[in-house]
Design an enzyme around this catalytic site. Structure first.
Site, PDB file in Angstrom:
ATOM      1  N   GLU A  92     -97.797  22.713 104.609  1.00  0.00           N
ATOM      2  CA  GLU A  92     -98.512  23.878 103.765  1.00  0.00           C
ATOM      3  C   GLU A  92     -98.162  25.173 104.693  1.00  0.00           C
ATOM      4  OE1 GLU A  92     -99.325  23.925 100.917  1.00  0.00           O
ATOM      5  OE2 GLU A  92     -99.268  21.698 100.477  1.00  0.00           O
ATOM      6  N   CYS A 224     -92.253  26.489  84.930  1.00  0.00           N
ATOM      7  CA  CYS A 224     -92.805  27.900  84.599  1.00  0.00           C
ATOM      8  C   CYS A 224     -92.604  28.966  85.689  1.00  0.00           C
ATOM      9  CB  CYS A 224     -94.272  27.402  84.577  1.00  0.00           C
ATOM     10  SG  CYS A 224     -95.103  28.744  83.838  1.00  0.00           S
ATOM     11  N   CYS A 231     -89.764  26.821  78.909  1.00  0.00           N
ATOM     12  CA  CYS A 231     -90.778  26.341  77.847  1.00  0.00           C
ATOM     13  C   CYS A 231     -90.370  25.057  77.185  1.00  0.00           C
ATOM     14  CB  CYS A 231     -91.366  27.396  77.062  1.00  0.00           C
ATOM     15  SG  CYS A 231     -92.056  28.805  77.847  1.00  0.00           S
ATOM     16  N   CYS A 234     -91.385  21.871  78.897  1.00  0.00           N
ATOM     17  CA  CYS A 234     -92.607  22.275  79.841  1.00  0.00           C
ATOM     18  C   CYS A 234     -93.354  20.888  79.336  1.00  0.00           C
ATOM     19  CB  CYS A 234     -93.371  23.434  79.560  1.00  0.00           C
ATOM     20  SG  CYS A 234     -95.025  23.359  80.309  1.00  0.00           S
ATOM     21  N   CYS A 240    -100.344  25.314  75.851  1.00  0.00           N
ATOM     22  CA  CYS A 240    -100.175  26.801  76.312  1.00  0.00           C
ATOM     23  C   CYS A 240    -100.460  27.870  75.471  1.00  0.00           C
ATOM     24  CB  CYS A 240     -98.648  26.925  77.024  1.00  0.00           C
ATOM     25  SG  CYS A 240     -98.285  28.576  77.718  1.00  0.00           S
TER      26      CYS A 240
HETATM   27 FE1  SF4 Z   1     -95.078  27.945  81.353  1.00  0.00          FE
HETATM   28 FE2  SF4 Z   1     -96.247  27.776  78.983  1.00  0.00          FE
HETATM   29 FE3  SF4 Z   1     -93.796  27.920  79.001  1.00  0.00          FE
HETATM   30 FE4  SF4 Z   1     -94.911  25.705  79.897  1.00  0.00          FE
HETATM   31  S1  SF4 Z   1     -95.036  26.511  77.961  1.00  0.00           S
HETATM   32  S2  SF4 Z   1     -93.303  26.846  81.118  1.00  0.00           S
HETATM   33  S3  SF4 Z   1     -96.702  26.511  80.701  1.00  0.00           S
HETATM   34  S4  SF4 Z   1     -95.321  29.431  79.691  1.00  0.00           S
END
Ligand code: SF4
Length: 483
Positions: A92, A224, A231, A234, A240
């Site tokens: 970290e 993201c 997206c 995702c 989201c």
């Molecule tokens: Fe980011 Fe929302 Fe796109 Fe997922 S859907 S990559 S959380 S902006």
């Protein structure tokens, strides 16, 4: 300085995890700041069913897609709790300095050299002796007892190593949470950061906190991402709100295109004037940015302009090779614990002679002997840009032919060869200072290269036996007599 801190200072900071805000209390932001009402629910995770679904989606994705990284392998396989926590701590600290790809090699070498906290303690007297080699067991104690460990690092170690259900907030988490909940207020402001900590603590999976935190950070690092988030791929897209807002905007735009100006109610807007988590009214939604409307940062402040005089004190070893005197910076503040040439911050607006005199006075106080300002050779200026400081180093050099007796009450100091200097925990700026000095000396020693100083001319106070421009310390420090 402990090697761990040395690594923290020595690694280049280039787009790694943003340094997390340290030292904030963990109670609710609104309670602490003693006033504002809780933010509208659209910015929060208040539905237990949604929280459970998000945890499951994120962890499922993490189990399938996570990157194979040495500290993860070690944390998963290591049975000894102290070793596991130490391994996470090292990773970290390094990840806060630079990118994952760069850290891997440093990390592997570090763990080979100092595989345990005990091994590290033997290498440095400054690391955690009071703990008798035992790592603290909670995020609170980690932050309280380990030097340089802030809230983020404490949360990461506690959740990954001890399975404490505590969240983490770093640059990646800030981005993901701001998008998930359309938080458009300045994401570096204390109010927003506090809110994000509360949110991270509420969201973290109770049975797999370490994996959940790593998954959230992994999502920010690989899906993201800041500029072109993926997206479509995702795992939490259905949770989201930034994405939902983009979809609404597209519907609205297409309705307008077909002459149906039916206003689409902006379900992602609070409708609450002065919402502390919404974008400021002066910065409306920019449809060309899509989800990257979030997060937002306040415009950067202009960096502060600063001048510092630095003196390269140089002597020759028995083989004629140069050695330099370096001193250690204080253990807190800018470049904490790093080594540097004796330096003095300068007031603005001083003339060159005033700067030179100020440095001479500083060296004199430090060495406890008179220093003649005119004996300091001006090398030139070196500019170094820190994120918030435009720093100019006015570089002087002072050749010596002996040791100096330093005030033992002042900071630690040591003589180093050129090789040792570059291997020490010195800042990039100090490396530039030495390079400027060496370049000037090369110029002076190579005939016909146009040194500004007249070749063969002796600097004031030069030793009559030293040859060239090497100064005798005794001569240099001697108070000048009237002509
Ligand atoms: Fe980011 Fe929302 Fe796109 Fe997922 S859907 S990559 S959380 S902006």
């Amino acid at each position: 300085m402990g090697p761990l801190r040395a690594a923290a200072g020595g690694l280049r900071r280039s787009g790694g995890r943003a340094a997390p805000p340290a030292g904030r209390s963990r109670k609710g932001a609104s309670l602490r700041r003693g006033a504002p009402a809780p933010p509208p629910t659209r910015h929060l995770f208040s539905d237990p069913a949604e929280i459970a679904a998000l945890r499951g989606d994120l962890l499922g994705w993490y189990d399938r897609c996570k990157r194979d990284l040495p500290w993860r392998t070690l944390a998963a396989a290591e049975l000894d709790t102290d070793r596991r926590a130490y391994a996470v701590w090292v990773s970290e600290v390094m990840l806060q300095q630079t990118q994952v790809a760069t850290v891997i090699d440093y990390y592997n070498r570090w763990m080979q050299k100092w595989p345990t906290l005990q091994a590290l303690a033997q290498a440095s007297l400054e690391v955690v002796f009071e703990l008798a080699g035992q790592m603290p067991r909670t995020a609170e104690d980690l932050q309280k007892l380990l030097p340089g460990v802030g809230r983020y690092t404490a949360g990461a170690i506690a959740s990954i190593s001890y399975r404490q259900a505590t969240g983490v907030v770093d640059g990646n988490v800030i981005r993901v949470l701001c998008r998930l909940r359309c938080i458009g207020a300045d994401s570096s402001s204390p109010a927003v950061i506090d809110q994000l900590w509360d949110m991270a603590n509420a969201l973290v999976d109770r049975s797999r906190p370490g994996d959940f935190n790593q998954a959230l950070m992994e999502l920010g690092a690989t899906v993201c991402v800041p500029k072109a988030p993926l997206c479509g791929e995702c795992p939490v897209k259905q949770h989201c709100r930034a994405r939902r807002r983009v979809e609404k905007e597209l519907v609205f735009a297409s309705q307008q295109l077909f002459g149906k100006p039916t206003p689409v109610p902006d379900v992602e807007d609070c409708g609450v004037g002065g919402c502390p988590l919404c974008p400021p009214a002066t910065e409306p939604w920019d449809s060309s940015l899509g989800v990257t409307n979030f997060p937002r940062k306040a415009a950067k402040k202009q960096p502060r302009v600063a001048r510092t005089a630095s003196c390269v004190l140089e002597r020759r070893d028995c083989h004629g090779a140069p050695e330099y005197l370096i001193v250690q910076r204080p253990s807190s503040g800018l470049l904490a614990g790093l080594w540097e040439f004796p330096s003095l911050p300068l007031a603005q607006g001083l003339q060159e002679e005033e700067e030179r005199q100020a440095l001479a006075d500083h060296l004199q106080a430090w060495m406890g002997q008179p220093v003649v300002a005119k004996g300091l050779q001006l090398i030139g200026e070196v500019v170094h840009i820190f994120s918030h400081i435009h720093q100019t180093y006015v570089v002087y050099s002072l050749p010596l032919d002996g040791d100096v007796t330093l005030d033992p009450a002042s900071s630690s100091s040591r003589w180093v060869t050129e090789e040792e200097f570059y291997a020490s925990a010195v800042s990039t700026a100090m490396k530039k200072v030495l390079k400027a000095c060496e370049k000037q000396h090369r110029k002076e020693s190579s005939p016909g290269k146009g040194s500004k100083r007249k070749r063969g001319a002796k600097t004031q106070g030069a030793s009559s036996t030293g040859g060239g421009t090497q100064l005798s310390l005794y001569t240099f420090l001697r108070v000048p007599t009237a002509p």
